[in-house]
Write a protein that holds these residues in place. Structure first.
Motif, mmCIF file in Angstrom:
data_model
loop_
_atom_site.group_PDB
_atom_site.id
_atom_site.type_symbol
_atom_site.label_atom_id
_atom_site.label_comp_id
_atom_site.label_asym_id
_atom_site.label_seq_id
_atom_site.Cartn_x
_atom_site.Cartn_y
_atom_site.Cartn_z
ATOM 1 N N PRO A 1 13.867 -3.227 -11.232
ATOM 2 C CA PRO A 1 13.351 -3.533 -12.571
ATOM 3 C C PRO A 1 12.460 -2.411 -13.084
ATOM 4 O O PRO A 1 11.888 -1.648 -12.291
ATOM 5 C CB PRO A 1 12.560 -4.820 -12.366
ATOM 6 C CG PRO A 1 12.331 -4.941 -10.918
ATOM 7 C CD PRO A 1 13.394 -4.149 -10.224
ATOM 8 N N ALA A 2 12.330 -2.308 -14.399
ATOM 9 C CA ALA A 2 11.500 -1.269 -15.006
ATOM 10 C C ALA A 2 10.052 -1.460 -14.597
ATOM 11 O O ALA A 2 9.612 -2.573 -14.307
ATOM 12 C CB ALA A 2 11.643 -1.337 -16.519
ATOM 13 N N ALA A 3 9.301 -0.379 -14.611
ATOM 14 C CA ALA A 3 7.895 -0.439 -14.222
ATOM 15 C C ALA A 3 7.149 -1.376 -15.168
ATOM 16 O O ALA A 3 7.277 -1.266 -16.391
ATOM 17 C CB ALA A 3 7.292 0.956 -14.279
ATOM 18 N N GLY A 4 6.393 -2.305 -14.606
ATOM 19 C CA GLY A 4 5.625 -3.251 -15.415
ATOM 20 C C GLY A 4 6.401 -4.478 -15.846
ATOM 21 O O GLY A 4 5.847 -5.356 -16.496
ATOM 22 N N ALA A 5 7.685 -4.537 -15.513
ATOM 23 C CA ALA A 5 8.502 -5.663 -15.939
ATOM 24 C C ALA A 5 8.269 -6.889 -15.072
ATOM 25 O O ALA A 5 8.421 -8.003 -15.536
ATOM 26 C CB ALA A 5 9.975 -5.293 -15.921
ATOM 27 N N LYS A 6 7.889 -6.692 -13.837
ATOM 28 C CA LYS A 6 7.663 -7.823 -12.938
ATOM 29 C C LYS A 6 6.168 -8.003 -12.716
ATOM 30 O O LYS A 6 5.442 -7.055 -12.430
ATOM 31 C CB LYS A 6 8.359 -7.593 -11.597
ATOM 32 C CG LYS A 6 9.871 -7.668 -11.713
ATOM 33 C CD LYS A 6 10.528 -7.785 -10.380
ATOM 34 C CE LYS A 6 10.436 -9.202 -9.910
ATOM 35 N NZ LYS A 6 11.330 -9.557 -8.841
ATOM 36 N N HIS A 7 5.726 -9.252 -12.857
ATOM 37 C CA HIS A 7 4.313 -9.571 -12.650
ATOM 38 C C HIS A 7 4.133 -10.237 -11.299
ATOM 39 O O HIS A 7 5.008 -10.963 -10.842
ATOM 40 C CB HIS A 7 3.819 -10.533 -13.736
ATOM 41 C CG HIS A 7 3.886 -9.951 -15.113
ATOM 42 N ND1 HIS A 7 2.874 -9.197 -15.636
ATOM 43 C CD2 HIS A 7 4.856 -9.987 -16.056
ATOM 44 C CE1 HIS A 7 3.206 -8.814 -16.857
ATOM 45 N NE2 HIS A 7 4.420 -9.269 -17.132
ATOM 46 N N ARG A 8 2.992 -9.993 -10.717
ATOM 47 C CA ARG A 8 2.671 -10.646 -9.460
ATOM 48 C C ARG A 8 2.383 -12.114 -9.731
ATOM 49 O O ARG A 8 1.722 -12.457 -10.706
ATOM 50 C CB ARG A 8 1.432 -9.968 -8.860
ATOM 51 C CG ARG A 8 1.044 -10.462 -7.506
ATOM 52 C CD ARG A 8 -0.042 -9.555 -6.910
ATOM 53 N NE ARG A 8 -0.612 -10.216 -5.763
ATOM 54 C CZ ARG A 8 -1.793 -10.816 -5.772
ATOM 55 N NH1 ARG A 8 -2.531 -10.829 -6.858
ATOM 56 N NH2 ARG A 8 -2.244 -11.394 -4.675
ATOM 57 N N LYS A 9 2.888 -13.014 -8.889
ATOM 58 C CA LYS A 9 2.684 -14.447 -9.050
ATOM 59 C C LYS A 9 1.214 -14.771 -8.829
ATOM 60 O O LYS A 9 0.579 -14.230 -7.929
ATOM 61 C CB LYS A 9 3.548 -15.193 -8.030
ATOM 62 C CG LYS A 9 3.521 -16.683 -8.175
ATOM 63 C CD LYS A 9 4.410 -17.345 -7.137
ATOM 64 C CE LYS A 9 4.273 -18.851 -7.268
ATOM 65 N NZ LYS A 9 4.108 -19.522 -6.006
#
Length: 148
Positions: free
Chosen positions: A8-16
């Motif tokens: 995924p692109a940088a910053g697209a996934k957030h930590r739960k």
């Protein structure tokens, strides 16, 4: 590029958000749920269709009358022009022959309509005919028979 290199692109996934791990974490004790109340409980919340105690849309809408939709006869339509182009003179045309010729797709009811001209004589057997289609077929020396 391979499937193994996709990311995924940088910053697209957030930590739960991790909750309920002690007061010093900032998300301890009530675990960001506040104090008491419906939303603080496990399995909280309402059903997606709940309208806040308001009378639900299903109960508000009037229910009257009767629908004949379940009794509707749906015909697959065949124009006399397509019969004229696919079959030779003197042919007996049935639902099976129409399906074999690729004019009809389903095994349902067939209705013959009058679009186009008829110059060849046919014996056409179908579930229904328009008045004009029947006249055109008979005028060309053919027969239009309704099959039960």
């Amino acid at each position: 590029m391979g499937l193994n290199t996709l990311a995924p692109a940088a910053g697209a996934k957030h930590r739960k958000k991790i909750v309920g791990r002690g007061e010093s974490s900032g998300h301890g004790k009530t675990s960001t749920r506040g104090h008491k109340g419906q939303k603080a409980r496990s399995g909280d919340g309402k059903m997606s269709w709940f309208e806040g105690g308001q009378m639900s849309i299903v109960r508000r809408t009037p229910k009257r009358g009767f629908s004949h939709a379940m009794f509707r006869k749906e015909y697959e339509i065949v124009n006399v022009s397509s019969i004229e182009s696919k079959f030779d003179a003197g042919a007996e045309i049935t639902k099976e022959s129409l399906k074999k010729a690729g004019i009809v797709k389903k095994d349902g009811l067939v209705k013959i309509l009058a679009k186009g001209d008829v110059k060849k004589n046919f014996v056409v057997k179908a579930d229904a005919f328009s008045k004009t289609a029947k006249e055109k077929i008979e005028k060309a020396g053919g027969k239009a028979e309704i099959v039960k």
